[in-house]
Design an enzyme around this catalytic site. Sequence first.
Site, PDB file in Angstrom:
ATOM      1  N   GLU A 267       0.841  -1.209   0.000  1.00 30.16           N
ATOM      2  CA  GLU A 267       0.000   0.000   0.000  1.00 30.16           C
ATOM      3  C   GLU A 267       0.874   1.257   0.000  1.00 30.16           C
ATOM      4  OE1 GLU A 267      -3.072  -0.214  -0.623  1.00 30.16           O
ATOM      5  OE2 GLU A 267      -3.182  -2.372  -0.319  1.00 30.16           O
ATOM      6  N   TRP A 270       1.927   1.787  -3.448  1.00 27.63           N
ATOM      7  CA  TRP A 270       0.878   2.411  -4.287  1.00 27.63           C
ATOM      8  C   TRP A 270       0.976   3.935  -4.199  1.00 27.63           C
ATOM      9  CZ3 TRP A 270      -2.203   1.080  -8.125  1.00 27.63           C
ATOM     10  CH2 TRP A 270      -2.637  -0.240  -8.262  1.00 27.63           C
ATOM     11  N   TRP A 298     -20.918  11.495 -19.990  1.00 29.19           N
ATOM     12  CA  TRP A 298     -21.338  11.454 -18.580  1.00 29.19           C
ATOM     13  C   TRP A 298     -22.740  12.046 -18.475  1.00 29.19           C
ATOM     14  CZ3 TRP A 298     -18.046   8.525 -16.058  1.00 29.19           C
ATOM     15  CH2 TRP A 298     -16.696   8.535 -16.403  1.00 29.19           C
ATOM     16  N   ASN A 333     -10.711   2.715   2.916  1.00 30.60           N
ATOM     17  CA  ASN A 333     -10.310   2.524   1.513  1.00 30.60           C
ATOM     18  C   ASN A 333     -11.305   1.687   0.701  1.00 30.60           C
ATOM     19  OD1 ASN A 333      -8.384   2.587  -0.762  1.00 30.60           O
ATOM     20  ND2 ASN A 333      -8.289   0.396  -0.356  1.00 30.60           N
ATOM     21  N   TRP A 351     -15.770  11.419 -13.177  1.00 28.65           N
ATOM     22  CA  TRP A 351     -14.920  11.164 -12.002  1.00 28.65           C
ATOM     23  C   TRP A 351     -14.342  12.456 -11.420  1.00 28.65           C
ATOM     24  CZ3 TRP A 351      -9.861  12.770 -12.499  1.00 28.65           C
ATOM     25  CH2 TRP A 351      -9.332  12.893 -13.798  1.00 28.65           C
ATOM     26  N   TRP A 374      -9.205   7.737  -8.245  1.00 23.83           N
ATOM     27  CA  TRP A 374     -10.457   8.071  -8.948  1.00 23.83           C
ATOM     28  C   TRP A 374     -10.414   7.581 -10.388  1.00 23.83           C
ATOM     29  CZ3 TRP A 374     -15.337   9.233  -7.984  1.00 23.83           C
ATOM     30  CH2 TRP A 374     -15.667   9.609  -6.685  1.00 23.83           C
TER      31      TRP A 374
HETATM   32  P1  FAD Z   1      -3.716   2.026   5.316  1.00 22.58           P
HETATM   33  O1  FAD Z   1      -4.580   0.978   4.744  1.00 22.58           O
HETATM   34  O2  FAD Z   1      -3.216   1.825   6.693  1.00 22.58           O
HETATM   35  O3  FAD Z   1      -2.501   2.186   4.291  1.00 22.58           O
HETATM   36  C1  FAD Z   1      -1.246   2.751   4.669  1.00 22.58           C
HETATM   37  C2  FAD Z   1      -0.858   3.842   3.718  1.00 22.58           C
HETATM   38  O4  FAD Z   1      -0.669   3.319   2.414  1.00 22.58           O
HETATM   39  C3  FAD Z   1      -1.891   4.936   3.566  1.00 22.58           C
HETATM   40  O5  FAD Z   1      -1.810   5.853   4.617  1.00 22.58           O
HETATM   41  C4  FAD Z   1      -1.497   5.523   2.219  1.00 22.58           C
HETATM   42  O6  FAD Z   1      -0.403   6.386   2.340  1.00 22.58           O
HETATM   43  C5  FAD Z   1      -1.050   4.309   1.440  1.00 22.58           C
HETATM   44  N1  FAD Z   1      -2.164   3.775   0.643  1.00 22.58           N
HETATM   45  C6  FAD Z   1      -3.066   2.842   1.010  1.00 22.58           C
HETATM   46  N2  FAD Z   1      -3.914   2.576  -0.005  1.00 22.58           N
HETATM   47  C7  FAD Z   1      -3.541   3.367  -1.036  1.00 22.58           C
HETATM   48  C8  FAD Z   1      -4.018   3.560  -2.352  1.00 22.58           C
HETATM   49  N3  FAD Z   1      -5.047   2.874  -2.845  1.00 22.58           N
HETATM   50  N4  FAD Z   1      -3.416   4.485  -3.125  1.00 22.58           N
HETATM   51  C9  FAD Z   1      -2.368   5.190  -2.667  1.00 22.58           C
HETATM   52  N5  FAD Z   1      -1.864   5.043  -1.427  1.00 22.58           N
HETATM   53  C10 FAD Z   1      -2.437   4.148  -0.616  1.00 22.58           C
HETATM   54  N6  FAD Z   1      -5.127   8.235  -0.103  1.00 22.58           N
HETATM   55  C11 FAD Z   1      -4.585   9.394   0.256  1.00 22.58           C
HETATM   56  O7  FAD Z   1      -3.592   9.398   1.003  1.00 22.58           O
HETATM   57  N7  FAD Z   1      -5.085  10.591  -0.173  1.00 22.58           N
HETATM   58  C12 FAD Z   1      -6.176  10.657  -1.000  1.00 22.58           C
HETATM   59  O8  FAD Z   1      -6.586  11.754  -1.384  1.00 22.58           O
HETATM   60  C13 FAD Z   1      -6.798   9.429  -1.372  1.00 22.58           C
HETATM   61  N8  FAD Z   1      -7.905   9.437  -2.167  1.00 22.58           N
HETATM   62  C14 FAD Z   1      -8.473   8.235  -2.532  1.00 22.58           C
HETATM   63  C15 FAD Z   1      -9.588   8.248  -3.367  1.00 22.58           C
HETATM   64  C16 FAD Z   1     -10.193   7.058  -3.763  1.00 22.58           C
HETATM   65  C17 FAD Z   1     -11.368   7.078  -4.702  1.00 22.58           C
HETATM   66  C18 FAD Z   1      -9.663   5.833  -3.288  1.00 22.58           C
HETATM   67  C19 FAD Z   1     -10.293   4.519  -3.722  1.00 22.58           C
HETATM   68  C20 FAD Z   1      -8.553   5.806  -2.465  1.00 22.58           C
HETATM   69  C21 FAD Z   1      -7.931   6.995  -2.072  1.00 22.58           C
HETATM   70  N9  FAD Z   1      -6.800   7.006  -1.239  1.00 22.58           N
HETATM   71  C22 FAD Z   1      -6.230   8.203  -0.901  1.00 22.58           C
HETATM   72  C23 FAD Z   1      -6.114   5.756  -0.867  1.00 22.58           C
HETATM   73  C24 FAD Z   1      -6.571   5.103   0.461  1.00 22.58           C
HETATM   74  O9  FAD Z   1      -7.962   4.996   0.502  1.00 22.58           O
HETATM   75  C25 FAD Z   1      -6.093   5.856   1.686  1.00 22.58           C
HETATM   76  O10 FAD Z   1      -4.705   6.101   1.608  1.00 22.58           O
HETATM   77  C26 FAD Z   1      -6.346   5.044   2.959  1.00 22.58           C
HETATM   78  O11 FAD Z   1      -7.712   4.710   3.079  1.00 22.58           O
HETATM   79  C27 FAD Z   1      -5.915   5.862   4.167  1.00 22.58           C
HETATM   80  O12 FAD Z   1      -6.144   5.160   5.351  1.00 22.58           O
HETATM   81  P2  FAD Z   1      -4.941   4.521   6.165  1.00 22.58           P
HETATM   82  O13 FAD Z   1      -3.846   5.505   6.323  1.00 22.58           O
HETATM   83  O14 FAD Z   1      -5.528   3.942   7.408  1.00 22.58           O
HETATM   84  O15 FAD Z   1      -4.489   3.400   5.155  1.00 22.58           O
END
Ligand code: FAD
Length: 443
Positions: A267, A270, A298, A333, A351, A374
Amino acid sequence: MPVKSFPDISTPLKDQKPISIFWFRRDLRIEDNTALTKALDSNIPVLPIFIFDSHILNELPKDDARVAFIHRSILKIKDSLKAHGSDILCLYGDPKSVWLELISKFKVAKVYTNKDYEPYAIARDKEIAELLGKKDITFNSFKDQVIFEEDEILKSNQEPYTVFTPYKNKWLTKFQEANPIEPKNPKLNNLYKANYTTMSLEDIGFTKSEIEVKDFNLSRLHLYGDKRDFPYADITSYLSTHLRFGTIGIRQIISRIDKSNAVFLSELIWREFFMQILFHYPKVVTENFRSKYDNIKWRNNKQEFLLWCQGKTGYPMVDAGMRQLNTTGFMHNRVRMITAGFLCKHLLIDWRWGESYFAEKLLDYELSSNNGNWQWAAGTGCDAAPYFRIFNPLSQQQKFDKDYKYVRKWIPEFDTFEYPDPIVEHKFARERALAAYKSGIEA
Ligand code: FAD
């Protein structure tokens, strides 16, 4: 409105010895801060500064929780610096004007900062570096917010990766070679001695928010592989906002986690993947990554968009997610994926509308991750889900919240007649989306 862009600086500095300036931006911490450590390693005293950028602040609601979080983080930094007889100089305004004023008041030898890869930041830094360069002041910027940046992970033909898995594999190989990536410790005895009055949140035109940023939590990550997709289990790290504003550094996180936790590490990769996509393909800010989707028609129904924003679509998982977002500035997420997919596919809303709503509400809003995810959900992005894979929000519900615990937490009226019927029937919406995407591609 703020009264003063520049606080009074007690001693006029024309006659003083040269100083270095360290510019805090999205790295709001002292420990493991690359550019701050580099600045302090030199033998010139270092003055830390922060600029509240009026261009950014003017776009935000006056009770924006992120601004309050930045302000609180600065006060924490101030306390730590005070223990070393130093301070952080907080300024407000257009960065270029602020820098012109700074170099007129201080004898600045060097400027240090950590790199920011967003298009606005790249353009701003270029302008400031040029301005400083004319006065023979060097602008030294460093990689800090990622393990690998810019061109460090490229395909063998030197092109950027646009598919995640090979990017991740290369990242992991390089990471093993680069190990150990140790957090950096700054030499705080080389700080410039100072004492400033820090502007309050009100001074910059903001008020405290009802919403607070949660602390991050790494203690539940042993459950991550099995439980991360279940929103009610709530075992994710909450690192995202802290990574966004740099209240913890990426190297500190990696040094603290179990490196065999491949799912969690993935993650974090990513995040870097989307950062390098934005860096190499800045057009994604406004355009589809894949132009073959440019002709999708759209529907963009404003009333339906509003119901989606409010969490009143009649699809419990979508509504619970939107209400979590509206109430806390955070959404799990899995639920982000469901709500985003629903907006693009079931409602056929561009989107970009959803992306900007998330940008306004998410505490962890990060241009690269928000845009990348997105576009992934819409099927228009790099390494996106194929457009014909359309989440069924009801089966997602059965899979990830089958006892309706998450749903009932966020929708108090869920079991009553007040809860609305579905805005659109799933099967119908699915067929409509498939047809719109297909004819868009063929147009
Ligand atoms: P954890 O699950 O604990 O993950 C640890 C870290 O990994 C996160 O803090 C983040 O830095 C990174 N990470 C995890 N999943 C993703 C992912 N899919 N893409 C990129 N990095 C990821 N994340 C953001 O930080 N900012 C946003 O603006 C953002 N917008 C999103 C919009 C959509 C439509 C979706 C589907 C996902 C988005 N995410 C975004 C990714 C992800 O949802 C969040 O990083 C995550 O939910 C944050 O919670 P956490 O820190 O507890 O994540």
